[in-house]
Design a protein around this motif. Structure first.
Motif, PDB file in Angstrom:
ATOM      1  N   TYR A  68      46.522  45.101  46.156  1.00 38.99           N
ATOM      2  CA  TYR A  68      46.427  44.219  47.323  1.00 38.99           C
ATOM      3  C   TYR A  68      45.346  44.763  48.239  1.00 38.99           C
ATOM      4  CZ  TYR A  68      47.437  41.376  51.369  1.00 38.99           C
ATOM      5  OH  TYR A  68      47.306  40.481  52.395  1.00 38.99           O
ATOM      6  N   VAL A  69      44.550  43.863  48.828  1.00 41.55           N
ATOM      7  CA  VAL A  69      43.597  44.246  49.859  1.00 41.55           C
ATOM      8  C   VAL A  69      43.148  42.993  50.610  1.00 41.55           C
ATOM      9  CG1 VAL A  69      41.491  44.056  48.433  1.00 41.55           C
ATOM     10  CG2 VAL A  69      41.558  45.679  50.356  1.00 41.55           C
ATOM     11  N   ASP A  70      42.971  43.138  51.909  1.00 40.96           N
ATOM     12  CA  ASP A  70      42.388  42.077  52.736  1.00 40.96           C
ATOM     13  C   ASP A  70      40.895  42.351  52.882  1.00 40.96           C
ATOM     14  OD1 ASP A  70      44.782  40.679  53.245  1.00 40.96           O
ATOM     15  OD2 ASP A  70      45.313  42.097  54.841  1.00 40.96           O
ATOM     16  N   VAL A  71      40.088  41.298  52.759  1.00 40.69           N
ATOM     17  CA  VAL A  71      38.628  41.428  52.810  1.00 40.69           C
ATOM     18  C   VAL A  71      38.094  40.510  53.900  1.00 40.69           C
ATOM     19  CG1 VAL A  71      36.479  41.257  51.518  1.00 40.69           C
ATOM     20  CG2 VAL A  71      38.586  41.914  50.333  1.00 40.69           C
ATOM     21  N   PHE A  72      37.298  41.089  54.819  1.00 43.86           N
ATOM     22  CA  PHE A  72      36.679  40.302  55.890  1.00 43.86           C
ATOM     23  C   PHE A  72      35.174  40.276  55.676  1.00 43.86           C
ATOM     24  CE2 PHE A  72      34.681  40.204  60.164  1.00 43.86           C
ATOM     25  CZ  PHE A  72      35.065  38.903  60.513  1.00 43.86           C
ATOM     26  N   ASN A  73      34.615  39.067  55.723  1.00 40.35           N
ATOM     27  CA  ASN A  73      33.170  38.880  55.590  1.00 40.35           C
ATOM     28  C   ASN A  73      32.595  38.593  56.973  1.00 40.35           C
ATOM     29  OD1 ASN A  73      30.553  38.203  55.000  1.00 40.35           O
ATOM     30  ND2 ASN A  73      31.045  36.634  53.476  1.00 40.35           N
ATOM     31  N   PRO A  74      31.951  39.578  57.614  1.00 37.30           N
ATOM     32  CA  PRO A  74      31.438  39.362  58.976  1.00 37.30           C
ATOM     33  C   PRO A  74      30.318  38.323  59.030  1.00 37.30           C
ATOM     34  CG  PRO A  74      30.688  41.480  58.107  1.00 37.30           C
ATOM     35  CD  PRO A  74      31.662  40.942  57.126  1.00 37.30           C
ATOM     36  N   THR A  75      29.690  38.022  57.883  1.00 32.25           N
ATOM     37  CA  THR A  75      28.599  37.040  57.886  1.00 32.25           C
ATOM     38  C   THR A  75      29.105  35.650  58.224  1.00 32.25           C
ATOM     39  OG1 THR A  75      27.407  38.340  56.231  1.00 32.25           O
ATOM     40  CG2 THR A  75      26.725  36.045  56.521  1.00 32.25           C
ATOM     41  N   ASN A  76      30.240  35.270  57.623  1.00 31.40           N
ATOM     42  CA  ASN A  76      30.773  33.935  57.930  1.00 31.40           C
ATOM     43  C   ASN A  76      32.051  33.990  58.764  1.00 31.40           C
ATOM     44  OD1 ASN A  76      32.781  34.680  56.134  1.00 31.40           O
ATOM     45  ND2 ASN A  76      32.052  33.373  54.462  1.00 31.40           N
ATOM     46  N   GLY A  77      32.509  35.220  59.084  1.00 32.09           N
ATOM     47  CA  GLY A  77      33.686  35.382  59.933  1.00 32.09           C
ATOM     48  C   GLY A  77      34.989  34.988  59.261  1.00 32.09           C
ATOM     49  N   LYS A  78      35.011  34.940  57.942  1.00 28.38           N
ATOM     50  CA  LYS A  78      36.215  34.516  57.226  1.00 28.38           C
ATOM     51  C   LYS A  78      36.872  35.700  56.508  1.00 28.38           C
ATOM     52  CE  LYS A  78      34.861  29.689  56.490  1.00 28.38           C
ATOM     53  NZ  LYS A  78      34.707  28.608  55.478  1.00 28.38           N
ATOM     54  N   SER A  79      38.198  35.574  56.284  1.00 24.85           N
ATOM     55  CA  SER A  79      38.978  36.606  55.611  1.00 24.85           C
ATOM     56  C   SER A  79      39.520  36.083  54.284  1.00 24.85           C
ATOM     57  CB  SER A  79      40.150  37.066  56.493  1.00 24.85           C
ATOM     58  OG  SER A  79      39.675  37.679  57.679  1.00 24.85           O
ATOM     59  N   TYR A  80      39.642  36.975  53.342  1.00 22.87           N
ATOM     60  CA  TYR A  80      40.146  36.648  52.008  1.00 22.87           C
ATOM     61  C   TYR A  80      41.104  37.777  51.594  1.00 22.87           C
ATOM     62  CZ  TYR A  80      35.806  34.020  52.359  1.00 22.87           C
ATOM     63  OH  TYR A  80      34.792  33.211  52.805  1.00 22.87           O
ATOM     64  N   SER A  81      41.966  37.476  50.641  1.00 21.58           N
ATOM     65  CA  SER A  81      42.922  38.480  50.179  1.00 21.58           C
ATOM     66  C   SER A  81      42.965  38.516  48.658  1.00 21.58           C
ATOM     67  CB  SER A  81      44.334  38.197  50.721  1.00 21.58           C
ATOM     68  OG  SER A  81      44.377  38.349  52.119  1.00 21.58           O
ATOM     69  N   PHE A  82      43.128  39.730  48.144  1.00 23.46           N
ATOM     70  CA  PHE A  82      43.420  39.918  46.727  1.00 23.46           C
ATOM     71  C   PHE A  82      44.863  40.389  46.637  1.00 23.46           C
ATOM     72  CE2 PHE A  82      43.812  43.048  43.228  1.00 23.46           C
ATOM     73  CZ  PHE A  82      43.648  42.184  42.154  1.00 23.46           C
ATOM     74  N   ASP A  83      45.705  39.656  45.923  1.00 24.43           N
ATOM     75  CA  ASP A  83      47.137  39.944  45.873  1.00 24.43           C
ATOM     76  C   ASP A  83      47.622  39.951  44.431  1.00 24.43           C
ATOM     77  OD1 ASP A  83      49.849  40.133  46.085  1.00 24.43           O
ATOM     78  OD2 ASP A  83      50.064  38.649  47.665  1.00 24.43           O
ATOM     79  N   ASN A  84      47.906  41.153  43.934  1.00 20.87           N
ATOM     80  CA  ASN A  84      48.437  41.303  42.577  1.00 20.87           C
ATOM     81  C   ASN A  84      49.792  42.014  42.603  1.00 20.87           C
ATOM     82  OD1 ASN A  84      48.161  40.890  39.781  1.00 20.87           O
ATOM     83  ND2 ASN A  84      47.521  43.010  39.473  1.00 20.87           N
ATOM     84  N   LEU A  85      50.483  41.959  43.750  1.00 17.85           N
ATOM     85  CA  LEU A  85      51.724  42.698  43.927  1.00 17.85           C
ATOM     86  C   LEU A  85      52.801  42.254  42.944  1.00 17.85           C
ATOM     87  CD1 LEU A  85      51.834  42.718  47.829  1.00 17.85           C
ATOM     88  CD2 LEU A  85      51.475  44.704  46.363  1.00 17.85           C
TER      89      LEU A  85
END
Length: 694
Positions: free
Chosen positions: A441-458
């Motif tokens: 699991y990890v949360d990813v923030f892209n400062p270029t477009n200001g959006k957040s994404y998550s990878f969830d394999n829990l």
């Protein structure tokens, strides 16, 4: 892989050992040689054995210590030679023709014989038991069990040949007869053949892992095979390791070291065949290699060269993360599955069930793995892989971690660039079956477009490869253990209240009781459940002199805390433990005695109340050794003082618990000596393991 030349030019202590350039190379970016010690000898060792860090060796008819002093000499050629695991003695099997002798010598006094046996027919090999109390002797198609102190007979059983070597496991279950092209594994207690393992080529050496869960052997053509001792099925096989001579397994069980005739010590990772670092020494190894640790816990690899024995302090092995996780996970799950104070059975069963156990196991595993991993993301290069517009998944590569995939809409892709400015948070790691880390699991923030994404394999994480204790024990058995835990704690509370009312102890003494079911396997591979109960206590520093052992005292009557703990144990045997006590059942009793670091300058008088002890096997700060207290002598070490505290508890148990006489009781002693001074470090403890009890 890079090659690093280790050159150290120094001469230390009159050539007892020298540190010098030996043309040593390390073929790995992981393995480091931090110290290189070479003990120069006048002879080239023929046979070598170790007691902890110290080596002993034979040449011709003599046995030598690491100072190159002859400590015994046989009248005939030496056939086999072994050092007692407790360190106080060694055994020499010698002879030729029709005359053979097995002699036990004192390691601390040169040429001092302790015992001798002459009625041998055609002996070929010897081995000590794991605790040093017995010697196994292969003679005339039999294994003779012999007391290691007196050489009195303790039984025997038949075998199928004349082994060139004998090997015992660390748990006292198996004896292995090593022949040129096969191994015979015997159930020691029953004297029956458990498994025959054959090899197409000659076997060079065999050994067990430190925990005794794995049996390995190497062949002269460089093949390594490992077997699970539960059913002796083959776990793994590695080839092309060189012309093998000797074998040793790393203490954590992840790596093996193989000495080869190419002057190499080859290492192999049991979980990753590509991880094969090695070191080369221009003088050897010739016949022997062994992982050993010094008193500070530093790891060495030792081997023989021409006219020397080499010790290299070695580091850089990848830790056995799955083992670290499994050990911590067992402890956490054992505590979590206990019934909580005031919790009813209905509430307990609602909280603890097969689904909740699996869920909680994953939560704990994730916490442990994340702690072990550290911040791997910040140490790894970030790059973007391919993007699949049909699924919307973008591959993100982070160092050597397995690739993760983020759900990214097509319209967001222009804002990712090379991905170098991505920011990661809330990372959760897992451990894979091959003992590497992965992001689950990890949360990813892209400062270029200001959006957040998550990878969830829990949810898809698989922990079946860990085989933790709670995965073998049924809910009903856990519940049974919990009821007894609650009852024991009730007994404890009542006795503590009475002791406090009588001003024997105060709230500054805390007595602990812990129960646990420990799954295991017996020597025939049958799955069993051992029932382990541990008793100990702590006393706050300012109150230890009044409520626990005063300085220099060791009898249980001197400690109100210890007497209170003993009362709990006695009541438990009269009640809760009654169902586990039956004729011939095995009970392992681990008694712990502790001492602080206060020096004993002139010795303490000892009147022999508890008896006198000659090389009693004990574990001192984790290492097997021996303790002696002779008639007329003084108590001169804190180890002796701690041992007498443990012995006092043992004898008090035998006096008060008549039930013990029904059982096959095996006593083990653990001695703990603190590096600090203070009464809070002077205490005793007890662990009872009822074998195959539930």
């Amino acid at each position: 892989m890079s090659k690093t030349l280790y050159q150290i030019l120094a001469v230390v202590s009159l050539s007892l050992f020298i540190v010098l350039n030996n043309g040593v190379f390390a073929q790995s970016s992981k393995i480091n040689i931090d110290k290189n010690l070479v003990y120069r000898l006048n002879e080239t060792p023929e046979r070598i054995d170790n007691y902890n860090y110290t080596s002993y060796f034979t040449f011709d008819k003599d046995v030598y210590n690491l100072k190159d002093f002859s400590i015994s000499r046989s009248s005939s050629p030496i056939i086999d030679f072994k050092v007692n695991p407790a360190g106080y003695s060694y055994a020499v099997l010698s002879g030729k023709g029709k005359k053979f002798v097995l002699t036990i010598y004192d390691t601390n006094v040169a040429k001092r014989e302790l015992a001798k046996i002459n009625d041998l027919v055609a002996p070929t090999a010897i081995s000590y038991s794991h605790d040093g109390k017995l010697i196994y002797l292969a003679d005339n198609l039999q294994i003779r069990k012999i007391s290691s102190k007196t050489l009195s007979p303790e039984g025997d059983f038949s075998i199928n040949g004349e082994p060139k070597k004998l090997l015992t496991d660390p748990n006292g279950l198996f004896l292995v007869c090593i022949y040129p092209n096969s191994l015979d594994v015997y159930n020691i207690k029953e004297g029956i053949l458990r498994k025959n393992i054959t090899s197409e080529t000659s076997i060079a050496d065999a050994t067990f892992s430190k925990e005794g869960d794995m049996l390995c052997f190497v062949t002269v053509d460089g093949s390594l095979e490992s077997y699970n001792v539960r059913n002796f099925s083959q776990d793994s096989r590695f080839t092309e390791l060189g012309n093998a001579i000797s074998l040793s397994i790393h203490p954590d069980g992840k790596y093996a070291a193989i000495a080869t005739s190419e002057n190499r010590v080859q290492f192999i990772n049991f979980l990753d065949d590509f991880d094969r670092p090695y070191i080369v020494d221009n003088g050897g190894p010739r016949s022997y290699t062994r992982f050993v640790t010094d008193k500070e816990g530093a790891l060495y690899i030792t081997f023989d060269t021409e006219n020397s024995i080499v010790y290299k302090r070695i580091s850089g092995f990848i830790p056995h993360f799955a083992k670290l996780m499994r050990d911590q996970l067992n402890d956490l799950m054992a505590e979590w599955t206990k019934m909580r104070p005031m919790e009813t059975e209905e509430e307990y069963r609602a909280r603890v069930n097969s689904d909740s156990i699996e869920k909680q196991r994953k939560l704990f595993a994730n916490e442990i793995a994340t702690s072990l991993a550290g911040d791997l993301i910040s140490r790894g290069a970030i790059s973007l892989g391919r993007y699949n517009p049909q699924t919307g998944l973008l591959a993100v590569n982070i160092g050597s971690l397995p690739t993760i995939y983020l759900k990214v809409p097509p319209e967001d892709m222009l804002g990712f660039g090379a991905g170098l400015n991505l920011q990661f948070s809330n990372a959760v790691y897992g451990i894979t079956p091959d003992d590497t880390f992965e992001l689950i699991y990890v949360d990813v923030f892209n400062p270029t477009n200001g959006k957040s994404y998550s990878f969830d394999n829990l949810d898809r994480q698989d922990l079946t490869f860990l085989a933790t204790d709670d995965s073998f024990v049924s809910i009903d058995l856990i519940m049974k253990s919990n009821r007894e835990d609650v009852m024991l704690k009730g007994i404890k509370s009542k006795i503590v209240e009475e002791a406090m009312a009588n001003n024997l102890i105060s709230e500054h003494t805390k007595i602990n009781v812990d129960t646990r079911i420990v799954p295991a396997f017996d020597a025939n591979g049958k799955r069993i459940n051992n029932y382990r109960v541990a008793f100990d206590y702590t006393v706050d520093a300012d109150y230890s002199e009044q409520e626990d052992f005063p300085s220099g005292k060791y009898m249980i009557e001197h400690s109100n805390a210890a007497k209170s703990m003993m009362r709990i144990i006695r009541q438990a045997f009269d009640n809760e433990f009654a169902e586990y006590i039956s004729e011939g059942k095995k009970l392992i009793i681990d008694v712990t005695g502790s001492a602080d670091a206060a020096p004993i300058n002139r010795g303490l008088p000892y009147d022999g109340t508890l008896g006198y002890f000659d090389n009693e096997p004990v574990k001192v700060n984790g290492e097997l050794t021996s303790i002696s207290i002779s008639q007329g002598s003084l108590i001169r070490t804190n180890e002796q003082l701690a041992f007498l505290r443990a012995q006092s508890l043992k004898q008090e148990m035998e006096k008060q618990l008549v039930q013990l006489s029904k059982m096959e009781a095996e006593y083990n002693y653990t001695i703990e000596v603190s590096k600090n001074k203070g009464g809070q470090y002077r205490r005793i403890g007890l662990s009872l393991t009822f074998v195959d009890a539930i």
